[in-house]
Design a protein around this motif. Structure first.
Motif, PDB file in Angstrom:
ATOM      1  N   ASN A  27      80.870  88.309  29.390  1.00  0.00           N
ATOM      2  CA  ASN A  27      79.832  88.633  29.714  1.00  0.00           C
ATOM      3  C   ASN A  27      79.749  86.602  30.451  1.00  0.00           C
ATOM      4  O   ASN A  27      78.353  86.643  31.077  1.00  0.00           O
ATOM      5  CB  ASN A  27      78.745  87.893  28.241  1.00  0.00           C
ATOM      6  CG  ASN A  27      78.620  89.773  28.109  1.00  0.00           C
ATOM      7  OD1 ASN A  27      78.479  90.858  29.019  1.00  0.00           O
ATOM      8  ND2 ASN A  27      79.329  90.708  27.605  1.00  0.00           N
ATOM      9  N   GLY A  84      74.162  86.595  35.673  1.00  0.00           N
ATOM     10  CA  GLY A  84      74.239  85.392  35.725  1.00  0.00           C
ATOM     11  C   GLY A  84      73.606  84.575  36.796  1.00  0.00           C
ATOM     12  O   GLY A  84      73.000  83.375  36.461  1.00  0.00           O
ATOM     13  N   MET A  94      69.832  94.233  37.449  1.00  0.00           N
ATOM     14  CA  MET A  94      70.086  94.810  36.511  1.00  0.00           C
ATOM     15  C   MET A  94      70.011  94.380  35.380  1.00  0.00           C
ATOM     16  O   MET A  94      69.105  93.719  35.327  1.00  0.00           O
ATOM     17  CB  MET A  94      71.793  93.536  36.204  1.00  0.00           C
ATOM     18  CG  MET A  94      72.736  93.355  38.649  1.00  0.00           C
ATOM     19  SD  MET A  94      73.341  95.028  38.350  1.00  0.00           S
ATOM     20  CE  MET A  94      74.375  95.362  36.985  1.00  0.00           C
ATOM     21  N   ALA A 128      76.084  88.918  40.620  1.00  0.00           N
ATOM     22  CA  ALA A 128      76.232  90.125  39.600  1.00  0.00           C
ATOM     23  C   ALA A 128      77.572  90.452  40.266  1.00  0.00           C
ATOM     24  O   ALA A 128      77.677  89.378  41.501  1.00  0.00           O
ATOM     25  CB  ALA A 128      75.678  90.282  40.177  1.00  0.00           C
ATOM     26  N   SER A 183      82.579  81.236  41.071  1.00  0.00           N
ATOM     27  CA  SER A 183      83.769  81.452  40.769  1.00  0.00           C
ATOM     28  C   SER A 183      84.151  82.187  42.031  1.00  0.00           C
ATOM     29  O   SER A 183      83.709  82.661  42.723  1.00  0.00           O
ATOM     30  CB  SER A 183      84.057  82.602  40.323  1.00  0.00           C
ATOM     31  OG  SER A 183      85.359  83.311  39.759  1.00  0.00           O
TER      32      SER A 183
HETATM   33  P1  ADP Z   1      75.280  91.813  35.162  1.00  0.00           P
HETATM   34  O1  ADP Z   1      76.237  92.532  34.635  1.00  0.00           O
HETATM   35  O2  ADP Z   1      74.053  91.131  35.405  1.00  0.00           O
HETATM   36  O3  ADP Z   1      75.788  92.257  36.765  1.00  0.00           O
HETATM   37  P2  ADP Z   1      77.828  90.307  35.748  1.00  0.00           P
HETATM   38  O4  ADP Z   1      78.052  88.671  33.860  1.00  0.00           O
HETATM   39  O5  ADP Z   1      79.039  90.750  36.202  1.00  0.00           O
HETATM   40  O6  ADP Z   1      76.189  90.352  35.728  1.00  0.00           O
HETATM   41  O7  ADP Z   1      78.367  88.763  36.561  1.00  0.00           O
HETATM   42  C1  ADP Z   1      77.147  87.599  36.275  1.00  0.00           C
HETATM   43  C2  ADP Z   1      78.290  86.255  37.459  1.00  0.00           C
HETATM   44  O8  ADP Z   1      77.955  85.295  37.394  1.00  0.00           O
HETATM   45  C3  ADP Z   1      79.583  86.227  36.921  1.00  0.00           C
HETATM   46  O9  ADP Z   1      80.298  86.409  38.448  1.00  0.00           O
HETATM   47  C4  ADP Z   1      79.559  84.865  37.290  1.00  0.00           C
HETATM   48  O10 ADP Z   1      80.352  83.990  37.804  1.00  0.00           O
HETATM   49  C5  ADP Z   1      78.376  83.820  37.271  1.00  0.00           C
HETATM   50  N1  ADP Z   1      77.366  83.124  36.965  1.00  0.00           N
HETATM   51  C6  ADP Z   1      77.056  82.637  35.933  1.00  0.00           C
HETATM   52  N2  ADP Z   1      77.275  81.366  36.243  1.00  0.00           N
HETATM   53  C7  ADP Z   1      77.043  81.217  36.819  1.00  0.00           C
HETATM   54  C8  ADP Z   1      75.847  79.713  37.721  1.00  0.00           C
HETATM   55  N3  ADP Z   1      75.176  79.390  37.093  1.00  0.00           N
HETATM   56  N4  ADP Z   1      75.400  79.919  38.723  1.00  0.00           N
HETATM   57  C9  ADP Z   1      76.563  80.802  39.625  1.00  0.00           C
HETATM   58  N5  ADP Z   1      77.171  81.886  39.236  1.00  0.00           N
HETATM   59  C10 ADP Z   1      77.116  81.765  37.735  1.00  0.00           C
END
Ligand code: ADP
Ligand code: OXT
Ligand code: MG
Length: 601
Positions: free
Chosen positions: A121, A247, A271, A305, A338
Motif C-alpha cells: 500500500n 498517494g 479512489m 494512483a 516511482s
Molecule cells: P489507490 O489504491 O488509491 O489507487 P495506489 O496505492 O494504487 O492508490 O497508488 C499510490 C501511488 O502513490 C503509488 O504508485 C505510490 O508510488 C505513489 N505515491 C505515494 N506517495 C507519493 C508521494 N509522496 N508522491 C508521489 N507519489 C506517491
C-alpha cells in the motif's frame, strides 16, 4: 541501565567485593556507559518517533518498559498483526514511519502480514523484531524461537536490516527510516537480536553514534519537460479526468491538489482512501458517475494512483475497450514518485515523476505561465454529461436511502452513518468488509483529507481495530469503524485494547450473520453450517461490555443513530451491533466477478 548494574552486581558476588563499594562503582560506571536498549530508544526519539505499537515478550519485554519510562507512548496489543496494521496506518497519517515491535519467530510472523500490506500500500512502517542468537540460528541448533527472520522478511519488505553491535544501532535506525519514507514509502524490517540489547558502550560515544536523519524523504522535483508534456496533453483534451489515489492523500499537498482541480475545472474521481481530499460533495466530483467517466474520458491524469485491479488495469470494458483486455483509447498522464510505475499496465503518454507536492505545484505553475485566459475549462458537453449521470445516480441513491425496511439493510443503516459523519467531519472513518465496505464507500461522504482508512490495495480483512486504535492515538479524536461481522472477527479481541487505553472508538458492526450474507446452508443438509455463515444473532456488543465499554444492540436506524450520537458525545469505547437483513449482501460485494467459479460441465 539496570541490566548493566545487574551484570556488575553478579560479578561482585563472584569476586567477593563488598556490595556497597561495588554498587557505587557500578553506578558511576553505568553513568558513563549506555546499553543497546537505550541506544534503540534514543535513536528513535532523536528522529521524532513518539509511539510504539507492539506486544511484549522475550527478548523485547524490557524494551517496552524502558520505552515507556523514556516517555515514548507504548500501545500494547493482543496480537501483533493488529499492532502492525496500527503502525502502518500511523505511517500513512503522519508521513513518519509507524513502529511495530514484536518478539521473535511467531510474534515476528504475526507482524509480517501487516509489513507486507504496508509495502503493497506504500505506507511507511518499520517492523522491529527481537530475534534469537545468530550463531545458534545459523547452525540450526534449535534455539528458543529459532528463525532466520531477516531472510524471511526480505521479499516482503522494501528493505531489511540487522544490527549486531551496539555502535551500529544509530546507523540501523537511520537506514530503516530513510528506506521507509523516501521515494515510494513502504514497510521496512529491522532485526535486533537478543544479545544486542544488553551490550554496553561508552555513553558519549554511543550517543555520538546516533543519527538524526536529515531530510528523510527528499523532495523529488519533476523534470520541466515532463511537466510541459503533461500540461500540453491535458490542455488538448476534450473529456479529461483526474483520478486521485491514496498517494495523493499521503502526500499532504491538499491545497495545491484542490487548486489544480478547481483551476482546470476538470472532473475528478477519488479512489477510496482519497475520498475527502476535496469534499465528496464537490461539484467536480465524478464519483457518482464512475462507470460513465472511465470509458468516456479521453485523457486521464492519475495522481498517486496505480492502474492496478482497482482501476481494471487501465483497459478492458471498464475503460470502453471492446474486449476484456483491449485498450479503451485513453491517453494517460501519471504523476507518481516511482519512476518504474509508468507503463506497468498500459502506455503512459506523459509520466511525471516526482513527489506529488512538487509535481502538482509544477503543473500549477506551468498552467499559470500560460496566462489565465489561455486555460479554458473542459467542454461544457463533457461536464454536463457527467452532471446528468451523477444527478441520476444521486437521486436513485437518495430514494433507496429514504426507505426504512424491516429488518434494516445496508442502506438504511448507512444513511444514519452518512448523517453522523456529515455532522462530525473530523472523525476518522475505518471501514472493512465486503458489502459493508462497498456500500459505505459509496454512501458515506467524506469531507476532509485522510479521514477514510480502509482495506486498501489487497482488500485485506483484519485492519479494523488496529487502524482504529492508531487513528485514535494519532489524531486524538473520534473514530468510527464500520465493520462487516466477518471483518470484525479478524481483530475483535482488540476491543480490550480500546477499553484499556480509553480510546474514543465507536465500532459499528453491520451484522448480517456471515461472510457476504448469512442465509447460506450446507447443501448436503448435514450438521455442519455453510462455510460462509456464523452463529445467528451473535451478541457482539457484549464483547465491549466485558471490558467496561458500552454495548448497543440496534435493530432500527433510530437505535443506531442514538447509539452513535451517545458514543461521540461521551467519547467512550462503544460497540453497536447493528442487525442487518441476512439476505442483503452479494458475494464479495461489488467484486463478484473476481470469483472464479466451476465451469458447468
Ligand atoms: P489507490 O489504491 O488509491 O489507487 P495506489 O496505492 O494504487 O492508490 O497508488 C499510490 C501511488 O502513490 C503509488 O504508485 C505510490 O508510488 C505513489 N505515491 C505515494 N506517495 C507519493 C508521494 N509522496 N508522491 C508521489 N507519489 C506517491
Ligand atoms: O457508476 P455506477 O453506476 O457503476 O455506480 C457506482 C458509482 O457511480 C455509484 N456511486 C454513487 N451513487 C450515488 N451517490 C454517490 N455518492 C455515489 N458514489 C458512488 O456507486 C457505484 C459504486 O461506486 P464505486 O464503489 O466507486 O464503484 P465500483 O465499480 O464498485 O468500483 C470498483 C472498485 C474495484 C474500485 C471498488 O469496487 C472497490 O474499491 N472495491 C474494493 C473491494 C474490496 O477490496 N473488497 C474487500 C475484499 S472482498 C473478499 O476478499 C473478502 N474476504 C476474503 C478475505 C480477505 N479479503 N482478507 C483476508 C485476510 N481473508 C479473507 C472476506 C472474508 S470480504 C470478507 C468478509 C466479508 O464479510 P463481512 O461480514 O465482513 O462483510 P459483508 O459483506 O458486509 O457481510
Ligand atoms: Mg457479514
Amino acid at each position: 541501565m539496570e541490566s548493566v548494574t545487574a551484570t556488575r552486581k553478579e560479578t561482585a558476588a563472584t569476586t567477593g567485593q563488598s556490595p556497597d563499594t561495588t554498587s557505587a562503582a557500578a553506578a558511576a560506571q553505568s553513568q558513563q556507559e549506555i546499553d543497546g536498549f537505550h541506544l534503540v530508544l534514543e535513536g528513535l526519539k532523536l528522529n521524532g518517533i513518539d509511539t510504539i505499537f507492539g506486544l511484549p515478550g522475550i527478548p523485547i519485554t524490557d524494551l517496552t518498559r524502558k520505552a515507556q519510562a523514556a516517555g515514548l507512548r507504548v500501545i500494547s496489543f493482543r496480537h501483533e498483526q493488529n499492532a502492525g496494521y496500527a503502525a502502518s496506518i500511523a505511517g500513512f497519517m503522519t508521513q513518519k514511519p509507524g513502529i511495530c515491535l514484536t518478539v521473535s519467530a511467531p510474534g515476528f510472523l504475526n507482524g509480517l502480514t501487516a509489513l507486507a500490506n504496508a509495502t503493497t500500500n506504500c505506507f511507511p512502517m518499520i517492523l522491529i523484531s527481537g530475534s534469537s542468537e545468530r550463531e545458534i540460528v545459523d547452525l540450526q541448533q534449535g534455539d528458543y524461537e529459532e528463525m532466520d527472520q531477516l531472510a524471511i522478511a526480505k521479499p516482503l519488505a522494501k528493505a531489511a536490516f540487522r544490527v549486531l553491535h551496539a555502535e551500529d544501532i544509530g546507523i540501523g535506525i537511520a537506514r530503516a527510516i530513510r528506506a521507509a519514507v523516501s521515494g515510494r514509502p513502504g514497510g521496512v524490517y529491522l532485526d535486533l537480536p537478543a544479545k544486542l540489547f544488553p551490550q554496553t558502550m561508552d555513553a558519549q560515544a554511543g550517543r555520538n553514534s546516533l543519527i538524526k536523519v536529515v531530510d528523510p524523504a527528499p523532495r523529488q522535483i519533476p523534470a520541466p519537460d515532463a511537466v510541459a508534456r503533461a500540461v500540453e496533453l491535458l490542455k488538448g483534451a476534450k473529456r479529461p479526468l483526474i483520478v486521485l489515489g491514496k498517494g495523493a492523500a499521503y502526500a499532504q499537498a491538499d491545497a495545491d491538489i484542490r487548486a489544480l482541480i478547481e483551476k482546470t475545472r476538470i472532473p475528478y474521481l477519488p479512489m477510496a482512501m482519497a475520498k475527502g481530499l476535496l469534499p465528496d460533495t464537490h461539484e467536480q466530483s465524478a464519483a457518482a458517475a464512475r462507470s460513465f467517466v472511465l470509458p468516456e474520458a479521453d485523457v486521464v491524469m492519475l495522481i498517486g494512483a496505480r492502474l492496478n485491479w482497482l482501476l481494471s488495469h487501465g483497459k478492458g470494458k471498464t475503460w470502453g475497450g471492446k474486449t476484456s483486455k483491449a485498450w479503451g483509447g485513453q491517453k494517460f498522464i501519471q504523476v507518481d514518485i516511482s519512476p518504474q510505475e509508468a507503463d506497468s499496465n498500459v502506455r503512459i503518454d506523459a509520466p511525471v515523476v516526482g513527489d506529488i507536492g512538487s509535481c502538482v505545484s509544477a503543473l500549477l505553475a506551468a498552467i499559470d505561465a500560460r496566462g489565465s485566459s489561455a486555460w479554458t475549462a473542459p467542454p461544457e458537453e463533457w461536464r454536463n454529461a457527467i452532471a446528468e449521470r451523477k444527478n441520476k445516480n444521486v437521486a436513485k441513491m437518495a430514494e433507496t436511502l429514504a426507505k426504512n425496511p424491516t429488518p434494516m439493510n445496508f442502506h438504511s443503516a448507512l444513511a444514519v452513518v452518512r448523517d453522523i459523519v456529515k455532522a462530525n467531519p473530523d472523525a476518522m472513518l475505518v471501514n472493512e468488509g465486503a458489502n459493508a465496505l462497498d456500500f459505505t464507500r459509496s454512501i458515506v461522504d467524506m469531507y476532509k483529507p485522510r479521514k477514510r482508512l480502509d482495506v486498501g490495495t489487497w482488500g485485506v480483512m483484519g485492519i479494523g481495530m488496529g487502524f482504529s486504535i492508531a487513528a485514535a492515538v494519532v489524531s486524538g479524536g473520534q473514530v468510527i469503524a464500520i465493520e462487516g461481522d466477518s471483518a470484525f472477527g479478524f481483530s475483535g479481541m482488540e476491543v480490550e485494547t480500546i477499553c484499556r487505553y480509553g480510546l474514543p472508538v465507536c465500532v459499528v458492526i453491520l451484522n448480517n450473520n456471515g461472510v457476504y450474507r448469512g442465509d447460506e446452508v450446507n447443501p448436503t443438509g448435514g450438521r455442519d453450517p455453510s462455510p460462509l455463515v456464523f452463529v445467528k444473532d451473535a451478541r457482539y456488543e457484549k464483547l465491549m461490555e466485558a471490558f467496561g465499554g458500552v454495548g448497543v444492540y440496534a435493530t432500527t436506524p433510530d437505535q443506531l443513530r442514538k447509539g452513535m450520537e451517545e458514543a461521540i458525545r461521551s467519547r467512550r469505547p462503544t460497540l453497536i451491533n447493528a442487525i442487518i437483513d441476512e439476505k442483503a449482501g452479494t458475494e464479495s460485494g461489488r467484486i463478484t466477478s473476481l470469483n472464479p467459479s466451476a465451469k458447468k460441465v
